[in-house]
Structure formats: structure tokens, C-alpha cells
Design a protein around this motif. Sequence first.
Motif, PDB file in Angstrom:
ATOM      1  N   SER A  68       0.823  -1.220   0.000  1.00  0.00           N
ATOM      2  CA  SER A  68       0.000   0.000   0.000  1.00  0.00           C
ATOM      3  C   SER A  68       0.854   1.265   0.000  1.00  0.00           C
ATOM      4  CB  SER A  68      -0.934   0.010   1.216  1.00  0.00           C
ATOM      5  OG  SER A  68      -0.177  -0.048   2.419  1.00  0.00           O
ATOM      6  N   SER A 103       1.639   6.801   0.158  1.00  0.00           N
ATOM      7  CA  SER A 103       0.772   5.692   0.570  1.00  0.00           C
ATOM      8  C   SER A 103      -0.606   5.812  -0.066  1.00  0.00           C
ATOM      9  CB  SER A 103       0.622   5.677   2.094  1.00  0.00           C
ATOM     10  OG  SER A 103       1.887   5.580   2.720  1.00  0.00           O
ATOM     11  N   ARG A 106      -5.464   1.750   0.012  1.00  0.00           N
ATOM     12  CA  ARG A 106      -5.836   0.377  -0.327  1.00  0.00           C
ATOM     13  C   ARG A 106      -4.563  -0.410  -0.603  1.00  0.00           C
ATOM     14  NH1 ARG A 106      -6.001   3.511  -4.804  1.00  0.00           N
ATOM     15  NH2 ARG A 106      -5.404   2.626  -6.829  1.00  0.00           N
ATOM     16  N   THR A 107      -4.686  -1.722  -0.610  1.00  0.00           N
ATOM     17  CA  THR A 107      -3.550  -2.575  -0.931  1.00  0.00           C
ATOM     18  C   THR A 107      -3.532  -2.839  -2.432  1.00  0.00           C
ATOM     19  OG1 THR A 107      -3.585  -3.636   1.237  1.00  0.00           O
ATOM     20  CG2 THR A 107      -2.474  -4.821  -0.544  1.00  0.00           C
TER      21      THR A 107
END
Length: 349
Positions: A68, A103, A106-107
Motif C-alpha cells: 500500500s 501511501s 488500499r492494498t
Amino acid sequence: MRFTRFLCIVLFITTITQAQQLPMGEFHPNRERTYDIVHYKADLRIDWKNKKIMGEATVTLRPLTNASSFSLDAYWLNVIGVQELPQRTNLKFISTDSTLVFSFNRTLRTTDTVTVAIQYSATPSAGLYFIDTPEGSTMLPSIYTYGEGGLHANWLPIYNATNDKFSTELSVTVAKPYEAISNGTLIEKKENSDGTRTFHWLQKLPHSNYLIALFVGDYESVKLRPAFGTIPLICWVPRGQMKEGAYVFQRTPDMVEFFSNRFNYRYPWDKYDQVAAYDYAIGAMENTSVTGHIDRVLRTEGTQDLFNPDFSSYTSNWTAEATISHELAHHWFGDNTTCRSLGSIWLNE
């Protein structure tokens, strides 16, 4: 006599043993990537008075593991903001003296591709150099870059190792009468209403970050015979030195054709520019499709051809022509085939 023979044998064995030893020092492993950069673009403006650049870097990347957040090398850059494109959604980021970390909320998975835009400015002390001219000279100040050794992170937020290759774009706005020369193909040269020019260069084939190049100066161009009739070859020289440029670089088309035939691999890049830059401190550098040379390489017919002669040995091939062919050969070995880390850069040479 016996002692002399014994001493010779000891010295011989010692020499062989030492020659087989690895050099001592701290071990530095190859850098492992967590993402793959697909494309990199920088849109920059030049502040000559303050020796500063400002603009936006656009990075398209794919994660190599689920993640992320991502980190780019960024040495003393003033990062203003980071957004995800195309919506320009603001991303959280942390900027230190050496790193930019941004960042997502979400992943991201290995099947994802994302593009981020980074607004920043820099007053670089390495990688990109503002070159003043001697007192009394009519030559305008200039800019050149040199990235080997991880220096480009001083003016670009970027992945700073050789084991990732990606296509690149540079869009650079400069004042007239400056030219801005970079990698790949010039896809647009725009005259702006405020007296500036914007040069947009695109390097379509992937290359390592240290081979990104930018030369800004009051240059004139000399067109050489296209290699194989199709590969554009241009040399750029400080204003007033076209005669010297045409002479010293005249055999470049023959060299491109010779290496292509000898290696059985055609010159792979869009074009080949050579720039004779004032006070180019590294002497010469094989940036992808745009080699830089120190302006001392320029000469006319009948002048001495030696260039950086080696007075410590009885033979030397450091002629201007040898230097020109050496840097060209890198476009097969070094630019096209690139070491995984700079620890093996001697293989390029």
C-alpha cells in the motif's frame, strides 16, 4: 644464489595468491526491487537565477508484491504534493533528506498498475549542474546532467539503481535562445508566448535511470549522414563551432554501421546525438541516444588529435576519435545490456 632463488619463489607464490583474493571491504548486496517502474516523465522549468528546477514527475509503476506504500529516492527535494492519476486524488506522503514515501488507502496487487504525479522543486548539488561561463566570455551559461553512481535522485524523485529499466519522457521549458536536448525522439518543440521554448523528448525503449540526460545550452546543430540511411545523427556544439563539430564527429555514421555489423545487432535506439558541452567534468558519458563530450573534443583538420593523452605509458589510444567510438560502443554494452548493479560497471567498460 640459493637465497635469491628462494626469495623469487616466495614473491611469485605471494603474487599469485594475492591475485586470486577478492578485494576486502564491506559487502553490498544487489538492491531488491518491490515495484517495477513502467514509465517515467518529468515536466520541468528552469530557474537560472537561483539555479533551481521545478515541476512535476509522473511515475507509472506495478507492485512486485502486495503493498500500500512505495518509496522513491529523493535527495534534498522539496516535495509539495503527491496525487494518484487520473483523478488527482491526494496521497499521504513523507519526504526526508533521501526518500519520498507515498501511501494509498488500499492494498495494491501485482496485477495493478498505478500512476502518481509528484510536484516538487530542487536546487541540485549533484546530478544536474548549472555551468557558469568564464568572465568576459560571450558564451551563455549552460546545464548538463550526469547520473552514474546514483546522482539523478538529486533532481528527480526516482528509483536509483540500475536493475530496473523503463521508458522516459522529459518536457523542459527554457528561455530563448536555449536548446534542450535529451534522450530519444523530439516529439514537440513549442514556442511559448512568454519568450520561452518547451522541448518534449520521448525515449520509447526502456533504459536504466542513470542514462537519463539533459543538456541545455546555446547550441547549434550539425546534421551528419544518417547511418544506414535511416538513423538520424546530429552533433550539437556551442554557437560558432559548427566547423569543428562537423570535422571531429564526421566518422560517426561509419562507426554506427561498423559496430552494427560487427556485433550483428543493429543500433537499437531512435537516434544518436552528441553534445560538446562546456566544462563537461566527466569528459564523456554514454547517455542513451545522446552522448555528452567535453567541448575540448572539438578541433579542426590539422590540429593535434590527442585527447587526454596518458603520459605514464608508452602507448595511448586516447584520440578524440577513440573517445567518440568508445562512447558509441556503450550503446550496445552498458545502455542496451546493463549491469544489475554499479558494482559490475567495469563490464560496461
